[in-house]
Motif scaffolding. Sequence first.
Motif, PDB file in Angstrom:
ATOM      1  N   VAL A  32     -21.183  34.265 -76.733  1.00 39.64           N
ATOM      2  CA  VAL A  32     -19.868  34.562 -76.150  1.00 39.64           C
ATOM      3  C   VAL A  32     -19.895  35.934 -75.472  1.00 39.64           C
ATOM      4  O   VAL A  32     -19.270  36.136 -74.427  1.00 39.64           O
ATOM      5  N   GLY A  33     -20.631  36.882 -76.055  1.00 35.72           N
ATOM      6  CA  GLY A  33     -20.797  38.168 -75.398  1.00 35.72           C
ATOM      7  C   GLY A  33     -21.495  38.024 -74.055  1.00 35.72           C
ATOM      8  O   GLY A  33     -21.095  38.640 -73.056  1.00 35.72           O
ATOM      9  N   GLN A  34     -22.527  37.186 -74.007  1.00 30.56           N
ATOM     10  CA  GLN A  34     -23.202  36.928 -72.735  1.00 30.56           C
ATOM     11  C   GLN A  34     -22.250  36.274 -71.743  1.00 30.56           C
ATOM     12  O   GLN A  34     -22.251  36.600 -70.551  1.00 30.56           O
ATOM     13  N   MET A  35     -21.425  35.356 -72.235  1.00 31.36           N
ATOM     14  CA  MET A  35     -20.439  34.697 -71.397  1.00 31.36           C
ATOM     15  C   MET A  35     -19.430  35.706 -70.843  1.00 31.36           C
ATOM     16  O   MET A  35     -19.036  35.660 -69.677  1.00 31.36           O
ATOM     17  N   GLY A  36     -19.023  36.647 -71.714  1.00 32.99           N
ATOM     18  CA  GLY A  36     -18.061  37.650 -71.294  1.00 32.99           C
ATOM     19  C   GLY A  36     -18.576  38.530 -70.180  1.00 32.99           C
ATOM     20  O   GLY A  36     -17.804  38.953 -69.297  1.00 32.99           O
ATOM     21  N   LEU A  37     -19.858  38.817 -70.188  1.00 31.73           N
ATOM     22  CA  LEU A  37     -20.432  39.622 -69.107  1.00 31.73           C
ATOM     23  C   LEU A  37     -20.382  38.876 -67.778  1.00 31.73           C
ATOM     24  O   LEU A  37     -20.331  39.498 -66.706  1.00 31.73           O
ATOM     25  N   GLN A  38     -20.401  37.544 -67.835  1.00 30.85           N
ATOM     26  CA  GLN A  38     -20.359  36.736 -66.619  1.00 30.85           C
ATOM     27  C   GLN A  38     -18.935  36.418 -66.171  1.00 30.85           C
ATOM     28  O   GLN A  38     -18.652  36.390 -64.968  1.00 30.85           O
ATOM     29  N   LYS A  39     -18.036  36.199 -67.149  1.00 31.50           N
ATOM     30  CA  LYS A  39     -16.700  35.692 -66.817  1.00 31.50           C
ATOM     31  C   LYS A  39     -15.579  36.716 -66.989  1.00 31.50           C
ATOM     32  O   LYS A  39     -14.466  36.504 -66.500  1.00 31.50           O
ATOM     33  N   GLY A  40     -15.838  37.795 -67.718  1.00 34.25           N
ATOM     34  CA  GLY A  40     -14.791  38.789 -67.948  1.00 34.25           C
ATOM     35  C   GLY A  40     -14.325  39.441 -66.652  1.00 34.25           C
ATOM     36  O   GLY A  40     -15.133  39.692 -65.749  1.00 34.25           O
ATOM     37  N   GLN A  76     -14.038  26.355 -76.117  1.00 33.82           N
ATOM     38  CA  GLN A  76     -12.765  26.770 -75.532  1.00 33.82           C
ATOM     39  C   GLN A  76     -12.974  27.863 -74.498  1.00 33.82           C
ATOM     40  O   GLN A  76     -12.405  27.823 -73.400  1.00 33.82           O
ATOM     41  N   LEU A  77     -13.803  28.830 -74.817  1.00 39.27           N
ATOM     42  CA  LEU A  77     -14.036  29.932 -73.894  1.00 39.27           C
ATOM     43  C   LEU A  77     -14.846  29.486 -72.680  1.00 39.27           C
ATOM     44  O   LEU A  77     -14.655  30.010 -71.571  1.00 39.27           O
ATOM     45  N   LYS A  78     -15.739  28.523 -72.854  1.00 37.32           N
ATOM     46  CA  LYS A  78     -16.466  27.980 -71.707  1.00 37.32           C
ATOM     47  C   LYS A  78     -15.520  27.330 -70.713  1.00 37.32           C
ATOM     48  O   LYS A  78     -15.742  27.372 -69.496  1.00 37.32           O
ATOM     49  N   ALA A  79     -14.456  26.710 -71.235  1.00 33.10           N
ATOM     50  CA  ALA A  79     -13.501  26.012 -70.370  1.00 33.10           C
ATOM     51  C   ALA A  79     -12.527  26.964 -69.687  1.00 33.10           C
ATOM     52  O   ALA A  79     -11.872  26.596 -68.719  1.00 33.10           O
ATOM     53  N   ASP A  80     -12.410  28.193 -70.202  1.00 33.72           N
ATOM     54  CA  ASP A  80     -11.474  29.168 -69.636  1.00 33.72           C
ATOM     55  C   ASP A  80     -12.055  29.851 -68.400  1.00 33.72           C
ATOM     56  O   ASP A  80     -13.274  29.891 -68.202  1.00 33.72           O
ATOM     57  N   SER A  81     -11.170  30.431 -67.620  1.00 36.57           N
ATOM     58  CA  SER A  81     -11.604  31.249 -66.489  1.00 36.57           C
ATOM     59  C   SER A  81     -10.530  32.288 -66.202  1.00 36.57           C
ATOM     60  O   SER A  81      -9.382  32.174 -66.645  1.00 36.57           O
ATOM     61  N   GLY A  82     -10.936  33.337 -65.483  1.00 35.28           N
ATOM     62  CA  GLY A  82      -9.995  34.355 -65.059  1.00 35.28           C
ATOM     63  C   GLY A  82      -9.299  35.052 -66.205  1.00 35.28           C
ATOM     64  O   GLY A  82      -9.883  35.320 -67.258  1.00 35.28           O
ATOM     65  N   LYS A  83      -8.017  35.305 -66.036  1.00 34.24           N
ATOM     66  CA  LYS A  83      -7.225  36.014 -67.020  1.00 34.24           C
ATOM     67  C   LYS A  83      -7.154  35.273 -68.348  1.00 34.24           C
ATOM     68  O   LYS A  83      -7.158  35.892 -69.426  1.00 34.24           O
ATOM     69  N   GLN A  84      -7.113  33.941 -68.285  1.00 37.83           N
ATOM     70  CA  GLN A  84      -7.035  33.164 -69.524  1.00 37.83           C
ATOM     71  C   GLN A  84      -8.280  33.379 -70.375  1.00 37.83           C
ATOM     72  O   GLN A  84      -8.196  33.451 -71.604  1.00 37.83           O
ATOM     73  N   PHE A  85      -9.431  33.477 -69.730  1.00 35.87           N
ATOM     74  CA  PHE A  85     -10.654  33.765 -70.483  1.00 35.87           C
ATOM     75  C   PHE A  85     -10.527  35.110 -71.190  1.00 35.87           C
ATOM     76  O   PHE A  85     -10.836  35.223 -72.383  1.00 35.87           O
ATOM     77  N   ASP A  86     -10.092  36.128 -70.467  1.00 30.85           N
ATOM     78  CA  ASP A  86      -9.974  37.459 -71.059  1.00 30.85           C
ATOM     79  C   ASP A  86      -9.057  37.446 -72.276  1.00 30.85           C
ATOM     80  O   ASP A  86      -9.379  38.026 -73.324  1.00 30.85           O
ATOM     81  N   VAL A  87      -7.910  36.800 -72.149  1.00 28.62           N
ATOM     82  CA  VAL A  87      -6.921  36.765 -73.229  1.00 28.62           C
ATOM     83  C   VAL A  87      -7.469  36.005 -74.444  1.00 28.62           C
ATOM     84  O   VAL A  87      -7.376  36.474 -75.578  1.00 28.62           O
ATOM     85  N   ASP A  88      -8.024  34.823 -74.202  1.00 26.86           N
ATOM     86  CA  ASP A  88      -8.554  34.039 -75.315  1.00 26.86           C
ATOM     87  C   ASP A  88      -9.747  34.745 -75.968  1.00 26.86           C
ATOM     88  O   ASP A  88      -9.884  34.737 -77.199  1.00 26.86           O
ATOM     89  N   PHE A  89     -10.596  35.329 -75.180  1.00 25.67           N
ATOM     90  CA  PHE A  89     -11.748  36.085 -75.671  1.00 25.67           C
ATOM     91  C   PHE A  89     -11.288  37.162 -76.657  1.00 25.67           C
ATOM     92  O   PHE A  89     -11.760  37.240 -77.793  1.00 25.67           O
TER      93      PHE A  89
END
Length: 239
Positions: free
Chosen positions: A54-62, A110-123
């Motif tokens: 998820v940390g790796q995902m955050g670097l890509q999608k955050g 769930q976080l894979k399915a999120d994008s943009g602001k929603q990803f940040d909030v759910d993360f």
Amino acid sequence: MTLVALAYPSMLGLNKVTTAQDRVIANTQWGPLTEGDRDFVVKVRAAGLWEYPVGQMGLQKGTTPGVLTASKHLIDGHAALDASCRKIAPMLNITLPNVASPQQQGFVSQLKADSGKQFDVDFANILRMTHGSIFNTIAKIRSTTKNSLVRALADQANDTVLDHITVMEKTGLVDFDQTLFQQTTPPKLPNSALTPPPPPAGQPEVVLTPPPHPTSSPLDLSGITGGGGATPSPSPTVG
């Protein structure tokens, strides 16, 4: 009790999910090992198996500096904790999982399915909730374990989880009312959803690679001796 039963916990999760956490299952040269001690080591390992990616995902999608910073802390902290778990597990005859629990894998999905602001909030909110839940477990293990290896892991986990709680809060995205409610009133899930599956026989151990310039270090065991006044023995034995 068979060796398999000793080596792998029957039940894990965010909640207290066994009824004999203080039962001694092995006597080791570092002190007695209880069910709670063993489950704690596996929980720390399982946490890294989903929070690291998820940390790796955050670097890509955050999309905010706070989320990017928190993502770096997840990768750095869990790589070091994972190295510590892999170091002490064979010393205590504990079998570690190679994948997280179904519940934890659900957070990743769930976080894979999120994008943009929603990803940040759910993360920020999912990780603040899960770290807050394990934080209480760490405190209990640290205050009660008689095993010096488990105690050292609890010290490291305490520092790491507190850091991760802090960076999640610094994102400015945590809804404390909702997150604390979820933390203190978790859903009633079946045991199978809370348990990371044991690795198939012969499967190579998953390794969480540290970042290029890590700031966290695995445990240094050179000064750790026996714990809790236990009589030293050369290897764990069923208790």
